[in-house]
Design an enzyme around this catalytic site. Structure first.
Site, short mmCIF file in Angstrom:
data_model
loop_
_atom_site.label_atom_id
_atom_site.label_comp_id
_atom_site.label_asym_id
_atom_site.label_seq_id
_atom_site.Cartn_x
_atom_site.Cartn_y
_atom_site.Cartn_z
N SER A 39 0.62 -1.58 0.44
CA SER A 39 -0.22 0.08 0.25
C SER A 39 0.89 1.39 -0.09
CB SER A 39 -0.32 -0.19 0.86
OG SER A 39 -1.44 0.96 1.49
N LYS A 78 29.08 -4.20 14.14
CA LYS A 78 27.90 -4.01 15.56
C LYS A 78 28.95 -5.61 16.16
CE LYS A 78 24.60 -4.72 18.38
NZ LYS A 78 22.35 -4.43 17.86
N PRO A 98 29.15 -8.81 24.14
CA PRO A 98 29.58 -8.67 23.64
C PRO A 98 28.89 -9.41 22.28
CG PRO A 98 31.15 -10.21 24.77
CD PRO A 98 29.98 -9.38 25.50
N LEU A 335 5.65 -7.52 12.64
CA LEU A 335 5.29 -7.23 13.77
C LEU A 335 3.78 -7.26 13.81
CD1 LEU A 335 6.11 -3.05 13.71
CD2 LEU A 335 6.75 -4.91 14.45
#
Length: 501
Positions: A39, A78, A98, A335
């Site tokens: 959409s 990261k 870590p 989600l």
């Protein structure tokens, strides 16, 4: 006989939709017709900017190199997450969680040993920062990617612009032959048995398929509005339900740190994430304890932005999971299936697990679809609950007393049984290794992570006994470097030479 679907319709074009489309196209593209309906009127959340090391595996399976996707998504490396201000224990006011590799095997044993001694009241160094290679790399401001080949894999994650990542994956899916439809789904048709048969798109023909994947976000267009699947809330254990986010400029002349900083604030925590183009910042909080306006003011004050016009974006979160992620001929991904607040950056990992385990569920065609769904849902629920337990541990172990929020997180939040058992075992000085082993089927995070969070938060007795046999922090650091060099074959360079900026 169970057979994979011949046609699949994906509802939603956010990160979940495009990750699902790429995995399906890579695995089944030659035999399954895949359509994604997107959409133009519905925006995406688009603030998730960090990952676990599993994202590296995702790109490897797709055959996408870092040199291809990282520049397109402003991505950085990261090595782990720093947690300042969660604890008030002297010497443990901040710790680093870590990512691990075989480089850590020997120095980590020193850490586990000292943590055990410290639990029993001995005055030894048990801060995880002193025992893992990733934390040394942060101190040296190095990338977690070694410049030389090693005989094993080294774990690291990424920071990235989530909107650009979505666009990158979209472009790749279209090249692989995805059918892309722009439009709003107005209604959904189901059969007498409750299976979805087609979706009706505004001003367009309906789209039918064998199988449907709901990536429509918190709205859950298929799983909530059509199928009415039960949602299991985590609200009693995790109070945070909102966030405010805003970017800040990055000093392009400065080195970019390979870490996320998750700093505790008055009624939640803030994230600070480096991209190649900007800083990503935000404040995750509970609206039961602070208003969105006050949360924004607190974040602006922390960032020094009280007098600027940088726009803030406010978000609401529904924390929990569905009881059935795969129901009849519909799978919820992202989600729509559930969300655990972003403290450990697990959102993309859970999307990845959901779609990859779905694909592998069809490897054994001898099992019935019903038994496969039951096992699949049980496995995913265990994964979601295991991540929840580790995230809840941050709040249960906090020692702040500056606000009712932190006291409530520690004293009032419901502690899941598996986590309660680990806390009780740790506090009693009993066999923590055995407790981890007994609960291994319920745990997602492994032994080093559990030691890091308990020790990093300073969960130790107040009265200590000096122990001259302990390993002091400086020696542990030196040993960490020594062990690392042993793995670098014939190279004798220190970590600051082996790893690049």
């Amino acid at each position: 006989m169970k057979k994979k679907p011949r046609s699949i319709v994906i509802i939603g074009g956010g990160t979940a939709g495009w990750m699902a489309a790429n995995s399906l196209l890579t695995s089944w593209g030659d035999t399954v017709n895949i359509t994604l309906i997107e959409s133009e009127d519905i925006g995406i959340i688009g603030v998730g900017e960090g990952s676990t090391p599993y994202l590296k595996q995702y790109f490897t399976r797709l055959g996408i190199t870092e040199s291809e996707w990282m520049p397109a998504c402003d991505a950085t490396y990261k090595a782990g997450i720093s947690f300042p201000d969660w604890s008030t224990k002297i010497g443990y006011e901040s710790y680093f969680h870590p990512f691990f590799s075989e480089l850590d095997l020997k120095p980590a044993e020193l850490f586990f040993h000292n943590s055990g001694l410290r639990r029993r009241g001995k005055e030894v160094d048990a801060l995880p920062d002193h025992y893992f290679v990733s934390s040394q790399l942060i101190a040296l401001n190095r990338s977690p990617v070694p410049k030389i080949a090693l005989p094993f894999d080294v774990d690291y994650g990424y920071h990235f612009d989530s909107a650009k990542l979505g666009r990158f994956l979209k472009a790749r899916a279209l090249k692989l032959g995805l059918t892309h439809v722009i439009g709003n789904v107005e209604s959904v048709d189901t059969s007498v048995s409750g299976h979805i048969t087609s979706v009706n798109i505004e001003s367009q023909q309906s789209r039918s398929a064998d199988f449907f994947i709901d990536c429509s976000g918190f709205a859950g267009l298929l799983v909530n509005k059509t199928l009415g699947l039960k949602f299991n809330s985590y609200k009693e254990s995790l109070f945070n339900d909102a966030a405010v986010a805003m970017p800040t400029p990055l000093d392009l002349a400065a080195d970019i740190p390979a870490q996320t900083v998750s700093r505790a604030l008055s009624n939640g925590w803030s994230w600070k994430i480096p991209l190649t183009s900007r800083w990503g910042n935000g404040y995750v909080f509970s609206s039961d304890f602070i208003s969105p306006d006050n949360a924004e003011t607190e974040l602006r004050a922390q960032l020094g932005l009280l007098d600027t016009d940088i726009e803030a974006r406010h978000l609401k979160m529904r924390v929990g999971r569905l009881n059935e992620h795969w129901h009849k001929n519909c799978l919820a991904v992202g989600l729509s299936q559930g969300f655990i607040e972003p403290l450990e950056a697990t959102a993309l990992m859970l999307i990845q697990f959901t779609i990859e385990r779905f694909i592998s569920s069809f490897d054994d065609e001898s099992k019935s679809i019903e038994s496969t769904q039951i096992a699949y849902n049980k496995d995913l629920n265990r994964t979601f609950d295991g991540v929840r337990d580790y995230v809840v541990a941050h709040y249960k172990l906090n020692t702040r007393n500056d606000s009712r929020y932190w006291q409530a997180c520690r004293e009032d939040a419901i502690t899941p049984d598996s986590l309660a058992n680990l806390i009780a075992t740790w506090d009693s000085g009993a066999d923590f290794e055995q407790a981890l082993k007994q609960q291994q089927d319920a745990l997602v995070y492994l032994r080093p992570s559990w030691y890091c969070i308990f020790s990093g938060m300073g969960r130790f007795p107040s009265n200590v006994i000096k122990d001259p046999q302990s390993v002091p922090a400086l020696k542990a650091k030196e040993y960490c470097h020594k062990i690392a060099n042993e793995y670098f074959l014939n190279h004798k360079a220190q970590l600051d030479k082996v790893y690049q900026r």
